[in-house]
Design an enzyme around this catalytic site. Structure first.
Site, mmCIF file in Angstrom:
data_model
loop_
_atom_site.group_PDB
_atom_site.id
_atom_site.type_symbol
_atom_site.label_atom_id
_atom_site.label_comp_id
_atom_site.label_asym_id
_atom_site.label_seq_id
_atom_site.Cartn_x
_atom_site.Cartn_y
_atom_site.Cartn_z
ATOM 1 N N HIS A 166 49.166 36.212 45.416
ATOM 2 C CA HIS A 166 49.944 36.282 45.127
ATOM 3 C C HIS A 166 50.382 34.718 45.325
ATOM 4 O O HIS A 166 50.758 33.215 44.606
ATOM 5 C CB HIS A 166 50.930 36.386 46.347
ATOM 6 C CG HIS A 166 50.964 38.085 46.090
ATOM 7 N ND1 HIS A 166 51.911 38.261 45.414
ATOM 8 C CD2 HIS A 166 50.735 38.887 47.064
ATOM 9 C CE1 HIS A 166 52.133 39.266 45.600
ATOM 10 N NE2 HIS A 166 51.230 39.725 47.029
ATOM 11 N N HIS A 213 44.817 39.681 50.178
ATOM 12 C CA HIS A 213 44.978 40.191 49.004
ATOM 13 C C HIS A 213 46.099 38.946 48.865
ATOM 14 O O HIS A 213 46.884 38.451 48.208
ATOM 15 C CB HIS A 213 46.173 41.349 49.275
ATOM 16 C CG HIS A 213 46.373 41.599 47.972
ATOM 17 N ND1 HIS A 213 47.069 42.240 47.224
ATOM 18 C CD2 HIS A 213 48.349 41.492 48.961
ATOM 19 C CE1 HIS A 213 47.627 42.003 46.736
ATOM 20 N NE2 HIS A 213 48.647 42.085 47.685
ATOM 21 N N SER A 217 43.106 40.571 43.306
ATOM 22 C CA SER A 217 42.730 40.647 43.842
ATOM 23 C C SER A 217 41.458 42.103 44.103
ATOM 24 O O SER A 217 40.483 42.132 45.758
ATOM 25 C CB SER A 217 43.911 40.503 45.725
ATOM 26 O OG SER A 217 44.553 41.508 45.131
#
Length: 292
Positions: A151, A146, A211
């Protein structure tokens, strides 16, 4: 790279209302520093861990066209290898050259002040453990997939990267004013679950969407959720859930708009939030259509 803070006893953050102890080893034999960073224990990853990362990467990358924003798709190759969990230092060589950011390993969720402080110093905390195979489709807490896949590509965009730093700087002040929880909602509805309007339609830029194989379709294409123009007060009044797809998404026009939103002093907003009631997820206010 800065010298790490001295090793210290640290307390993990508790996520949401869960009574379950947070995932991650926060002792690491004294290897976790006072700022919650630690070395990425890359040698501890098993072949199964690398295979899980590879499968997650391949599945999610196949979903991106027509759903993820252009900035994300452009930057995704900068993560490097796809068939194993990357070494953080390899990504940092490219990331620092691009925007002056670096990623730092953390054992799991960390409290708000260390989190804000890392962001303010252009350091993005990345959880270094990965989910188990039985958690392949869903995990509550962020893992290395994730954090890396969702990010880090956006941190290669200079304007978005500046927004995240400014958010961290504002977060330190919010913590001092006791408003960290309200400001966290802005992070949730932008960095985690934000949508952006492109010339070819709505696209996702938030890591929680990018994600998640299911939420990516839900956020961009489904007729179920409400999509609202981003308004700071509205976003910080709006509660959210951690265990289901979002009922609300907030839409920006471009990343410059997002950066400019964080320029003013938020103190008047925090004062207003003290007397305004929270808005439950999925509720529209008078005059809102939910079709931004």
């Amino acid at each position: 790279m800065d010298t790490p803070a001295a090793a210290a006893v640290v307390t993990p953050a508790v996520y949401g209302a869960s009574d379950r102890p947070p995932r991650g080893d926060y002792s690491r034999g004294g290897a976790v520093h006072a700022d919650y960073t630690c070395p990425q224990d890359w040698a501890s990853y098993t072949p199964a861990d690398h295979e899980t990362y590879k499968r997650l990467y391949e599945r999610q990358a196949a979903q991106l066209p027509g759903l993820a924003c252009d900035a994300f798709i452009k930057a995704l190759p900068s993560l490097g290898v796809k068939d194993r969990i990357p070494r953080f230092e390899e990504i940092n060589e490219r990331l620092h050259r691009a925007t002056g950011w670096e990623i730092v390993a953390v054992p799991g969720l960390i409290p708000e002040l260390p989190f804000f402080t890392l962001l303010a110093n252009r350091k993005f905390p990345v959880t270094d453990w990965i989910r188990k195979p039985e958690e392949f489709n869903y995990i509550v807490e962020p893992d290395v997939f994730h954090d890396l896949f969702g990010h880090v590509p956006m941190l290669f965009d200079p304007v978005f990267a500046d927004y995240v730093q400014r958010y961290g700087q504002g977060g330190i002040k919010a913590h001092e004013l006791g408003a960290g929880e309200k400001l966290a909602r802005l992070y949730w509805y932008t960095v985690e679950f934000g949508l952006i309007r492109q010339t070819d339609g709505l696209r996702a830029y938030g890591a929680g969407i990018l994600s998640s194989v299911g939420e990516l379709q839900h956020a961009v294409r489904s007729g179920e959720p409400h999509r609202l123009p981003l308004d700071l007060l509205r976003a910080m009044r709006t509660r959210y859930k951690i265990d289901t797809y979002q009922a609300n998404y907030f839409v920006i026009e471009n990343f410059a708009q997002l950066f400019e939103f964080t320029a003013p002093d938020f103190t008047p907003l925090y004062q207003a939030l003290e007397v305004l009631p929270d808005i439950p997820p999925g509720v529209l206010l008078p005059g809102e259509s939910g079709k931004a």
